[in-house]
Design a protein around this motif. Structure first.
Motif, PDB file in Angstrom:
ATOM      1  N   THR A 230       6.433  16.911  13.288  1.00 38.35           N
ATOM      2  CA  THR A 230       6.732  15.479  13.348  1.00 38.35           C
ATOM      3  C   THR A 230       7.334  15.132  14.704  1.00 38.35           C
ATOM      4  O   THR A 230       8.200  15.860  15.210  1.00 38.35           O
ATOM      5  CB  THR A 230       7.736  15.103  12.238  1.00 38.35           C
ATOM      6  N   PRO A 231       6.929  14.038  15.324  1.00 38.06           N
ATOM      7  CA  PRO A 231       7.531  13.637  16.603  1.00 38.06           C
ATOM      8  C   PRO A 231       9.047  13.461  16.490  1.00 38.06           C
ATOM      9  O   PRO A 231       9.561  12.955  15.484  1.00 38.06           O
ATOM     10  CB  PRO A 231       6.841  12.306  16.912  1.00 38.06           C
ATOM     11  N   ILE A 232       9.749  13.897  17.526  1.00 41.81           N
ATOM     12  CA  ILE A 232      11.201  13.764  17.604  1.00 41.81           C
ATOM     13  C   ILE A 232      11.529  12.554  18.477  1.00 41.81           C
ATOM     14  O   ILE A 232      10.985  12.388  19.574  1.00 41.81           O
ATOM     15  CB  ILE A 232      11.848  15.023  18.222  1.00 41.81           C
ATOM     16  N   ALA A 233      12.441  11.701  17.979  1.00 49.04           N
ATOM     17  CA  ALA A 233      12.870  10.517  18.722  1.00 49.04           C
ATOM     18  C   ALA A 233      14.384  10.546  18.891  1.00 49.04           C
ATOM     19  O   ALA A 233      15.109  10.998  18.004  1.00 49.04           O
ATOM     20  CB  ALA A 233      12.458   9.248  17.977  1.00 49.04           C
ATOM     21  N   THR A 234      14.858  10.061  20.032  1.00 50.44           N
ATOM     22  CA  THR A 234      16.302   9.952  20.246  1.00 50.44           C
ATOM     23  C   THR A 234      16.562   9.047  21.442  1.00 50.44           C
ATOM     24  O   THR A 234      15.649   8.721  22.198  1.00 50.44           O
ATOM     25  CB  THR A 234      16.955  11.331  20.459  1.00 50.44           C
ATOM     26  N   GLY A 235      17.826   8.639  21.605  1.00 51.61           N
ATOM     27  CA  GLY A 235      18.177   7.917  22.821  1.00 51.61           C
ATOM     28  C   GLY A 235      19.050   6.690  22.668  1.00 51.61           C
ATOM     29  O   GLY A 235      19.499   6.140  23.670  1.00 51.61           O
ATOM     30  N   GLU A 236      19.321   6.236  21.444  1.00 49.33           N
ATOM     31  CA  GLU A 236      20.087   4.993  21.322  1.00 49.33           C
ATOM     32  C   GLU A 236      21.520   5.149  21.814  1.00 49.33           C
ATOM     33  O   GLU A 236      22.170   4.166  22.160  1.00 49.33           O
ATOM     34  CB  GLU A 236      20.084   4.491  19.883  1.00 49.33           C
ATOM     35  N   ARG A 237      22.050   6.387  21.837  1.00 53.77           N
ATOM     36  CA  ARG A 237      23.398   6.627  22.348  1.00 53.77           C
ATOM     37  C   ARG A 237      23.357   7.414  23.650  1.00 53.77           C
ATOM     38  O   ARG A 237      24.219   8.244  23.934  1.00 53.77           O
ATOM     39  CB  ARG A 237      24.234   7.340  21.286  1.00 53.77           C
ATOM     40  N   MET A 238      22.347   7.095  24.453  1.00 51.13           N
ATOM     41  CA  MET A 238      22.241   7.634  25.806  1.00 51.13           C
ATOM     42  C   MET A 238      22.137   6.433  26.730  1.00 51.13           C
ATOM     43  O   MET A 238      21.418   5.480  26.448  1.00 51.13           O
ATOM     44  CB  MET A 238      21.031   8.563  25.896  1.00 51.13           C
ATOM     45  N   TYR A 239      22.872   6.463  27.849  1.00 51.38           N
ATOM     46  CA  TYR A 239      23.182   5.219  28.539  1.00 51.38           C
ATOM     47  C   TYR A 239      22.635   5.089  29.961  1.00 51.38           C
ATOM     48  O   TYR A 239      22.864   4.056  30.605  1.00 51.38           O
ATOM     49  CB  TYR A 239      24.709   5.030  28.561  1.00 51.38           C
ATOM     50  N   SER A 240      21.923   6.089  30.443  1.00 53.72           N
ATOM     51  CA  SER A 240      21.384   5.992  31.804  1.00 53.72           C
ATOM     52  C   SER A 240      20.248   6.986  31.970  1.00 53.72           C
ATOM     53  O   SER A 240      20.041   7.865  31.136  1.00 53.72           O
ATOM     54  CB  SER A 240      22.472   6.307  32.839  1.00 53.72           C
ATOM     55  N   ARG A 241      19.546   6.861  33.091  1.00 56.60           N
ATOM     56  CA  ARG A 241      18.442   7.799  33.359  1.00 56.60           C
ATOM     57  C   ARG A 241      18.957   9.229  33.483  1.00 56.60           C
ATOM     58  O   ARG A 241      18.259  10.182  33.180  1.00 56.60           O
ATOM     59  CB  ARG A 241      17.688   7.368  34.625  1.00 56.60           C
ATOM     60  N   TRP A 242      20.209   9.378  33.889  1.00 52.90           N
ATOM     61  CA  TRP A 242      20.771  10.724  34.030  1.00 52.90           C
ATOM     62  C   TRP A 242      21.009  11.348  32.661  1.00 52.90           C
ATOM     63  O   TRP A 242      20.883  12.559  32.502  1.00 52.90           O
ATOM     64  CB  TRP A 242      22.042  10.658  34.875  1.00 52.90           C
ATOM     65  N   ASP A 243      21.354  10.535  31.674  1.00 52.89           N
ATOM     66  CA  ASP A 243      21.498  11.058  30.309  1.00 52.89           C
ATOM     67  C   ASP A 243      20.157  11.521  29.754  1.00 52.89           C
ATOM     68  O   ASP A 243      20.092  12.492  28.997  1.00 52.89           O
ATOM     69  CB  ASP A 243      22.072   9.975  29.381  1.00 52.89           C
TER      70      ASP A 243
END
Length: 382
Positions: A230-243
């Protein structure tokens, strides 16, 4: 042209709107908020506006972004990046209105005419999801999202896994194989439970598994990915391109979910989307927020070839007193057809906030997420 004034409005259910005014009368709107931290973000916006932006030319957006970010020794994090995000949205709104063009034209022009949206079902402790799923599909949505579980122990019993599996099975049976079902772990699941859930849910073909672990445990994502296709999704609590750099380099995340009110606004998320495209990663911006945040998302979706689907908060379980359309002079801009929304093509962000409705409800936007506890009294992840 100079920035001459600004106003902040905390409105229900849990949003903070920013209005920036220029010397020639142009108005720009942004949505700088960390849900549950309204006072804190308000102070950050006020500090940036008072110490730097008042009196400046609003057109120099990139320079302002760099100054707001790099002008302080301490950088990043949800509060500062959300403050920057809302200001950035408002500056793009002003610039689009100045040139009488939607923001997407200033970013290179549309790569699409509309974007698919998904509809939330089930609430924080998901229940009644099969019936809700049927209802939303009958209303025209072809993609849904639900929480996988309520709170879980660090290593929970087999019944907890079975409940999550049966819940997804009921939704899949209710809507059939042509509807996508995103499953949100909400960062409330530990690594061992994420591995077990990922295996148990795969049979019912989730659209993606969202935030299977908290971002501070992103190093565990490769182990979790080994337990599912299953595809993995994440990122709502990451705040910049460096994160985001680490997860791109890992090569296991398939969908990123930056939030345009938390991850530096239009300027930063446009760059994050381009980075993701280079790694063959899709983007589905996080947006359980208000109409200004959604409008900003759609402007970036319009120009990002790898934009997959858009979250939106109409009828979401948080919106108990006010909803997305309540603050718009023309709510038709967000009409959904066959599970899609058209990209707004009016100047700037493409929407006109209803100032009278905003002022009427201002001062009533306080919200704090619940604090959950386990049976032994220890704090559980919400």
């Amino acid at each position: 042209m100079q920035i001459v004034d600004y106003e902040l409005y905390a409105v229900p259910p849990r949003w903070l709107f920013l209005r920036i005014e220029t010397s020639d009368g142009l108005i720009g709107w942004g949505e700088p908020v960390v849900e549950g931290r309204t006072h804190t973000v308000r102070a950050a916006v006020e500090e940036l506006m008072q110490t730097y932006l008042l009196g400046k030319d609003p057109m120099r957006i990139e320079d302002h972004w760099q100054t707001m970010y790099r002008g302080g020794f301490y950088r990043g994090g949800p509060v500062l990046m959300s403050a920057i995000a809302g200001i950035d949205q408002a500056l793009w709104d002003i610039k689009g209105k100045h040139y009488d063009a939607p923001v997407y034209e200033l970013l290179g022009g549309r790569a699409r005419d509309r974007i698919r949206v998904y509809q939330w079902i089930g609430g924080d402790r998901p229940s009644g999801v099969a019936d809700k799923a049927r209802e939303k599909v009958e209303a025209g949505f072809s993609a849904l999202k639900m929480n996988a579980t309520a709170e879980l122990e660090r290593v929970d019993n087999p019944a907890a896994v079975t409940e999550a599996r049966d819940r997804l099975a009921a939704v899949r049976e209710a809507v059939g194989p042509e509807v996508d079902i995103g499953v949100d772990f909400h960062g409330r699941v530990t690594k061992p439970m994420a591995k077990r859930l990922a295996t148990a849910l795969e049979e019912y073909d989730p659209f993606f598994l969202e935030e299977p672990v908290l971002p501070e445990h992103n190093d565990a994502l490769p182990q979790i990915a080994e337990h599912t296709s299953t595809p993995i999704a994440t990122g709502e609590r990451m705040y910049s391109r460096w994160d985001f750099k680490e997860v791109f380099e890992q090569g296991v995340v398939d969908v990123i979910q930056p939030d345009l009110s938390h991850a530096g606004g239009i300027t930063e998320v446009h760059k994050i989307a381009a980075m993701a495209e280079a790694y063959d990663v899709a983007m589905a911006p996080h947006c359980p927020l208000g109409p200004i945040a959604l409008a900003a998302c759609l402007q970036v979706d319009a120009v990002a070839p790898n934009a997959l689907i858009q979250e939106q908060s109409l009828d979401i379980h948080y919106n108990e007193t006010s909803d997305v359309l309540d603050y718009l002079a023309d709510p038709s801009v967000f009409e959904y057809h066959e599970g899609y929304v058209d990209i707004p093509d009016r100047p700037g962000l493409g929407i006109e906030p209803d100032l009278e409705a905003i002022e009427e409800r201002a001062g009533h936007g306080e919200w704090h997420n619940p604090v959950w506890r386990h049976a032994d009294g220890s704090v559980a992840e919400w």
